[in-house]
Design a protein around this motif. Structure first.
Motif, mmCIF file in Angstrom:
data_model
loop_
_atom_site.group_PDB
_atom_site.id
_atom_site.type_symbol
_atom_site.label_atom_id
_atom_site.label_comp_id
_atom_site.label_asym_id
_atom_site.label_seq_id
_atom_site.Cartn_x
_atom_site.Cartn_y
_atom_site.Cartn_z
ATOM 1 N N TRP A 138 -43.231 76.532 36.892
ATOM 2 C CA TRP A 138 -42.888 76.462 35.471
ATOM 3 C C TRP A 138 -42.792 75.005 35.021
ATOM 4 C CZ3 TRP A 138 -38.082 75.045 32.993
ATOM 5 C CH2 TRP A 138 -38.005 75.399 31.634
ATOM 6 N N GLY A 139 -42.240 74.160 35.892
ATOM 7 C CA GLY A 139 -42.125 72.745 35.572
ATOM 8 C C GLY A 139 -43.481 72.068 35.382
ATOM 9 N N THR A 140 -44.490 72.512 36.126
ATOM 10 C CA THR A 140 -45.830 71.934 35.940
ATOM 11 C C THR A 140 -46.473 72.454 34.658
ATOM 12 O OG1 THR A 140 -46.849 73.676 37.286
ATOM 13 C CG2 THR A 140 -46.208 71.663 38.412
ATOM 14 N N PHE A 141 -46.165 73.698 34.288
ATOM 15 C CA PHE A 141 -46.686 74.247 33.036
ATOM 16 C C PHE A 141 -46.048 73.578 31.828
ATOM 17 C CE2 PHE A 141 -48.874 77.395 35.403
ATOM 18 C CZ PHE A 141 -49.755 78.025 34.536
ATOM 19 N N VAL A 142 -44.860 72.991 32.028
ATOM 20 C CA VAL A 142 -44.219 72.226 30.961
ATOM 21 C C VAL A 142 -45.155 71.136 30.456
ATOM 22 C CG1 VAL A 142 -42.422 70.496 30.552
ATOM 23 C CG2 VAL A 142 -41.823 72.671 31.597
ATOM 24 N N PHE B 116 -47.081 79.875 29.161
ATOM 25 C CA PHE B 116 -45.860 79.140 29.478
ATOM 26 C C PHE B 116 -44.623 79.963 29.137
ATOM 27 C CE2 PHE B 116 -42.663 75.891 27.972
ATOM 28 C CZ PHE B 116 -42.274 75.491 29.235
ATOM 29 N N THR B 117 -44.681 80.668 28.012
ATOM 30 C CA THR B 117 -43.558 81.502 27.592
ATOM 31 C C THR B 117 -43.338 82.658 28.560
ATOM 32 O OG1 THR B 117 -43.969 80.953 25.264
ATOM 33 C CG2 THR B 117 -42.645 82.910 25.708
ATOM 34 N N VAL B 118 -44.415 83.324 28.960
ATOM 35 C CA VAL B 118 -44.306 84.444 29.899
ATOM 36 C C VAL B 118 -43.740 83.972 31.231
ATOM 37 C CG1 VAL B 118 -45.624 86.148 31.219
ATOM 38 C CG2 VAL B 118 -46.150 85.770 28.806
ATOM 39 N N LEU B 119 -44.239 82.834 31.719
ATOM 40 C CA LEU B 119 -43.740 82.286 32.982
ATOM 41 C C LEU B 119 -42.265 81.906 32.865
ATOM 42 C CD1 LEU B 119 -44.530 81.487 35.862
ATOM 43 C CD2 LEU B 119 -45.160 79.224 34.991
#
Length: 302
Positions: free
Chosen positions: A249-253, A224-227
């Motif tokens: 990124w919003g889905t990885f949130v 998540f941080t890398v993205l």
């Protein structure tokens, strides 16, 4: 201009497609985590909290994904023949209620997910408040910027990719990414340090569970941080692909905390007692080795 608009539309389409697939993964992980939490016979603290927390995150993600899909449907299907076509519809409806609703849902999910990550950092560092002071301050700043971004993007004819809303958005993403970098570094450093200190005291399975690669990747939210770093770079430069990266990124949130809850439900995550138990095991092993060494010296002083 036409090529930029086409690139933006393509980015929106690609982002929605990937986000829909990840949404299915989120749905499965939440269902499986809930099953494990409900079926477990162990006394598990905050069982109800994690079920409700994961469910609320899933609801927020559903709103976010649905708003993006609705935008695509209205732009490419329902209103494709209006003067100016899809680009004109997009420009006129960036501040539409469904877009604002989706942005608010994604921002709220990020605030909750970062809060959970901060709490996990606190737990892994054995409840040391001084460790999380700086991340907590950044977390409050990112929360404030996120709220301001949502409010500004809801203004008539506002655009989240341009103007004041974009400035607030960049500040929010920058603070969020900065927060994640610091927390990821703190958690990773703690797990790697413990891995070096206790590797001789644990079995291969225990080392893999608590300090292995999967544990570090999930507990520290490294993907998540890398993205987030990639998203921040594309957002600042105004690259059309920022739309796709931002949607993913919003889905990885939501995916990141769901994976942490899955580890908790599986009994594999760090808890308040994990560090103390490992420390006690290490001390006992040291004492046993010292006792054996002393006995050998007594039996054979020469």
């Amino acid at each position: 201009m036409a090529s930029t608009e086409l690139a933006f539309e393509r980015s929106l389409y690609v982002g929605n497609s990937i986000a829909t697939a990840i949404y299915g993964g989120n749905l499965f992980i939440y269902a499986y985590s809930t099953y494990l939490l409900m079926a477990s016979r162990k006394v598990m603290q905050r069982r109800t909290f994690y079920i409700c927390f994961g469910g609320f995150l899933l609801i927020l993600l559903t709103i976010s994904v649905a708003s993006n899909l609705a935008m695509g449907d209205l732009m490419w299907i329902e209103n494709r023949n209006i003067p100016g076509g899809p680009p004109a519809f997009l420009a006129a409806n960036m501040a539409a209620w469904y877009n604002d609703f989706g942005t608010a849902a994604d921002t709220a999910a990020n605030i909750l997910a970062d809060g959970l990550l901060l709490y996990r950092c606190y737990i892994i560092w054995e409840s040391r408040l001084q460790v999380i002071v700086i991340p907590a301050i950044i977390y409050l700043g990112s929360t404030a910027m996120g709220i301001l971004m949502v409010v500004e993007s809801a203004m008539p004819m506002s655009n989240i990719w341009q103007g004041l809303a974009a400035h607030f958005g960049i500040a929010w993403v920058a603070l969020t990414v900065g927060f994640n970098i610091i927390v990821t570094a703190l958690i990773s450093a703690r797990l790697l340090l413990l891995h070096r200190r206790i590797q001789f005291a644990l079995t291969d399975k225990q080392r893999s569970v608590y300090t292995g690669t999967v544990a570090i990747l999930v507990e520290s939210a490294l993907p998540f941080t890398v993205l987030g770093i990639i998203y921040l770079g594309t957002y600042i430069k105004g690259i059309p692909s920022a739309t796709a990266v931002g949607i993913v990124w919003g889905t990885f949130v939501v995916l990141t905390p769901q994976l942490i809850i899955l580890r908790i439900a599986s009994g594999l995550a760090w808890s308040k007692d994990t560090s103390s138990q490992i420390t006690e095991t290490t001390l006992c092993l040291h004492q046993d080795l010292h006792s054996q060494s002393s006995n050998m010296i007594r039996k054979d002083p020469y």
